[in-house]
Design an enzyme around this catalytic site. Structure first.
Site, mmCIF file in Angstrom:
data_model
loop_
_atom_site.group_PDB
_atom_site.id
_atom_site.type_symbol
_atom_site.label_atom_id
_atom_site.label_comp_id
_atom_site.label_asym_id
_atom_site.label_seq_id
_atom_site.Cartn_x
_atom_site.Cartn_y
_atom_site.Cartn_z
ATOM 1 N N CYS A 1 6.041 -0.399 7.569
ATOM 2 C CA CYS A 1 6.232 0.825 6.438
ATOM 3 C C CYS A 1 7.733 1.342 5.271
ATOM 4 C CB CYS A 1 5.416 2.021 7.140
ATOM 5 S SG CYS A 1 4.767 3.888 5.807
ATOM 6 N N LEU A 2 7.467 2.001 4.311
ATOM 7 C CA LEU A 2 8.185 1.815 3.381
ATOM 8 C C LEU A 2 8.645 3.339 3.654
ATOM 9 C CD1 LEU A 2 6.078 1.340 -0.544
ATOM 10 C CD2 LEU A 2 8.007 -0.228 0.879
ATOM 11 N N GLN B 1 3.007 10.435 0.938
ATOM 12 C CA GLN B 1 4.688 8.961 1.110
ATOM 13 C C GLN B 1 5.379 9.775 -0.255
ATOM 14 O OE1 GLN B 1 2.376 5.747 1.738
ATOM 15 N NE2 GLN B 1 4.544 5.013 3.030
ATOM 16 N N GLY C 1 0.927 -1.455 0.273
ATOM 17 C CA GLY C 1 -0.539 0.123 0.031
ATOM 18 C C GLY C 1 0.997 1.488 -0.005
ATOM 19 N N HIS D 1 -4.040 1.722 7.849
ATOM 20 C CA HIS D 1 -2.929 1.916 8.092
ATOM 21 C C HIS D 1 -2.776 3.033 6.536
ATOM 22 C CE1 HIS D 1 1.669 1.456 7.863
ATOM 23 N NE2 HIS D 1 2.001 2.533 7.162
ATOM 24 N N GLU D 2 -2.938 3.345 5.532
ATOM 25 C CA GLU D 2 -2.932 3.546 4.064
ATOM 26 C C GLU D 2 -3.833 5.092 4.631
ATOM 27 O OE1 GLU D 2 -0.282 3.125 2.444
ATOM 28 O OE2 GLU D 2 -0.176 1.844 2.994
ATOM 29 N N HIS E 1 -1.983 7.758 7.009
ATOM 30 C CA HIS E 1 -1.153 8.543 5.853
ATOM 31 C C HIS E 1 -1.767 9.732 5.501
ATOM 32 C CE1 HIS E 1 2.517 6.211 5.988
ATOM 33 N NE2 HIS E 1 2.100 5.473 5.581
HETATM 34 NI NI NI Z 1 2.860 3.339 5.526
#
Ligand code: NI
Length: 173
Positions: free
Chosen positions: A97-98, A55, A50, A139-140, A143
């Site tokens: 998380c990226l 991000q 995701g 989670h997304e 963000h």
């Molecule tokens: Ni993330």
């Protein structure tokens, strides 16, 4: 499209854009289409399950995700202006998380969710999810509100991560 020249790349903590609230998308124009396309590519290449627009440095309420997370048959999906309209139960899962490099931690979230948004054509889209997909969607959406999964862990664990990151960034110099 020449993705080599893409203006978008993954921002990482403590980049302040990760703390900003993304704006509701009113017009699904060419820029949004291009952003979604690039985000799908970045997510799959990472690889991740995701990605939210914050991000990659865009304050737009847009997320991309794999509808079959952790499975071989990937089902990449775009959702605009996603909202959680139903939550149920509780689940604990080790998240990463990226945008939060070299770290993972257990987070408690709702086990089942119903999400409402629109697709790239502006068509309403409801998603009922459980398991990893439900965790990923929460989670997304976090963000988009400037929230990172490390905000859901203990102060002690978060401090540990900050210390570790500081050391790492220092070593890079
Ligand atoms: Ni993330």
């Amino acid at each position: 499209m020449n993705r080599q020249n893409s203006e978008w790349n993954i921002r990482t903590y403590p980049d302040t854009i990760l703390r900003a609230t993304a704006e509701k998308i009113v017009n699904i124009d060419g820029k949004i289409q291009k952003l979604a396309d690039n985000m799908l590519h970045i997510m799959l290449a990472a690889p991740g399950i995701g990605l939210a627009a914050n991000q990659v440095g865009e304050l737009e309420r847009l997320i991309v995700f794999d509808r079959n997370p952790g499975k071989d048959n990937k089902d990449p999906c775009v959702l605009i202006n996603p909202e959680i309209i139903l939550k149920e139960g509780e689940v604990k899962y080790e998240e990463a998380c990226l945008s939060v490099i070299d770290f993972s931690a257990e987070v408690v979230r709702s086990a089942q969710v119903k999400i409402r948004g629109v697709d790239l054509n502006g068509k309403p889209m409801d998603i009922e999810a459980d398991g990893l997909l439900a965790i990923c969607l929460q989670h997304e959406i976090d963000h988009l509100n400037g929230i990172l999964y490390i905000d859901h862990i203990s102060i002690l664990k978060r401090a540990l991560y900050k210390k570790k990151l500081k050391k790492k960034l220092k070593a890079k110099k």
